[in-house]
Design a protein around this motif. Structure first.
Motif: not given
Ligand code: 5AD
Ligand code: FES
Length: 367
Positions: A33-34, A31, A3, A7, A38
């Motif tokens: 997918k994240a 993970d 994360n 970010s 992003a």
């Protein structure tokens, strides 16, 4: 960890090499997918969610090069060689224009004899005439003299794709005969920039003995060279090539994932460039191109070559869409892209925002 890296990437795009390595080594579904989400957020912010079409015309498989991975390399005697007539190329371009594809790509095996150079110049002039200069034209015709690039630019081409294939000199040497030189390719990329093209490059992903650090170097190369467009895709074995014997097991899912992760990390780092969801992704998974768009790509290259030639343009095994004609490809893509909630930039050139930003800032990275 994930994360905080994501970010950071979403806010300023500055990723350390260790962050890129971390992202490229992700395997867990959540993970991944994240990561893709992003990259999609950055794509939405910098280039929007309109997919642009480049109708690709693969007009000849005659090639003077002998790359160890490529199915149409000159030493492959099992290929039926073809060379479309100028009229046929122009008809395909006019079809693309009539169907509101904003741009086309002319691609072929590499040749640099005078007859070839003249023929391309005349085809470009005639396409410009037949389409009132409305159609964006990208060339993907390999290494050429600067004067040739200049003539083709003057005749109406304005973007050029020349993949560097890999920036690792060691790997480059393993993949090519000795007279195929990485430094010559670098010079070509510089020449293209100087002539005034929007410059595209890219690499193959998942090559035998390629490491994640090699791929990170590739992304840093795109960044350092202020590249406008990226066309990269997974390496896929072609059985009749020397490199096939170096591949013990070909893991399609791994290749696909590496391809998608490279798109995502490249989007996070480069932000405002055009990135293609290449056909090689689709060869590995029938949803591969959509997955590419969802991982940060914004360009699709539908094949608009006459079906009778498609089967002979096999750079790798199981190339998709060799039986469908151009109208079928168009209908199929429209459905697929609408299904993932994106629109298509019909009738627009869809230039790389990076290119315009570079021009407006009078960037001189080109030298
Ligand atoms: N797998 C994937 N891509 C390939 N190319 C050539 N052979 C293969 C292969 N076996 C790519 C190269 C070249 C582009 C036209 O096709 O990157 O630049
Ligand atoms: Fe070099 Fe086809 S022979 S990519």
């Amino acid at each position: 960890m994930l994360n905080s890296i994501l970010s950071k990437a979403e806010t300023d795009g500055v990723l350390a090499v260790s962050d890129m390595r971390y992202l490229l080594e992700l395997t867990d579904d959540a993970d991944l997918k994240a990561l893709f989400a992003a990259a999609y957020a950055v794509k939405r912010q910098y280039v929007g969610t309109k997919a642009f079409f480049r109708g690709i015309i693969e007009f000849s498989n005659i090639c003077r090069k002998d790359c160890y991975y490529c199915g149409i390399r000159k030493s492959n005697g099992d290929v039926r060689r073809f060379d479309m007539e100028p009229e046929e190329i122009i008809d395909a371009a006019v079809w693309a224009h009539g169907n509101d594809y904003g741009s086309i790509v002319l691609q072929s095996g590499e040749r640099c004899d005078a007859a070839f150079v003249d023929r391309i110049e005349s085809v470009l002039l005639r396409i410009r005439e037949r389409t009132n200069g409305d159609l964006g034209i990208t060339l993907s015709l390999g290494e050429q003299e600067r004067e040739t690039y200049r003539r083709w630019f003057a005749a109406g081409a304005h973007r050029y794709l020349l993949r560097i294939e890999t920036t690792s000199p060691i790997l480059y040497a393993k993949l090519h005969p000795e007279d195929h030189r990485l430094d010559a390719r670098l010079t070509c990329l510089e020449d293209l920039r100087k002539v005034g093209y929007q410059v595209g490059t890219g690499v193959m992903i998942g090559l035998p003995s390629q490491t994640v650090d090699d791929l990170i170097e590739d992304i840093l190369f795109f960044l350092a060279n202020d590249i406008d467009m990226i066309g990269m895709g997974p390496y896929i074995v072609h059985q009749d090539t020397p490199l096939a014997s170096e591949v013990e097991t070909f893991d399609e899912r791994h290749q696909l994932l590496m391809g998608l992760k490279m798109i995502a990390v490249t989007r996070l780092v480069l932000r405002d460039v055009n990135i293609a969801a290449t056909t090689a992704l689709q060869a590995l998974d029938h949803q591969g191109r959509e997955a590419g768009l969802q991982a940060g790509a914004n360009i699709i290259m539908p094949n608009v070559t006459d079906t009778k030639y498609r089967a002979a343009y096999q750079l790798y095994d199981n190339k998709p869409c060799t039986d469908e004609n151009s109208s079928m490809c168009k209908g199929c893509l429209n459905r697929r892209i609408t299904l993932i909630g994106e629109s298509i930039g019909f009738g627009e050139w869809g230039d790389s925002p990076h290119y315009h930003r570079r021009m407006n800032h009078g960037a001189t990275a080109a030298g």
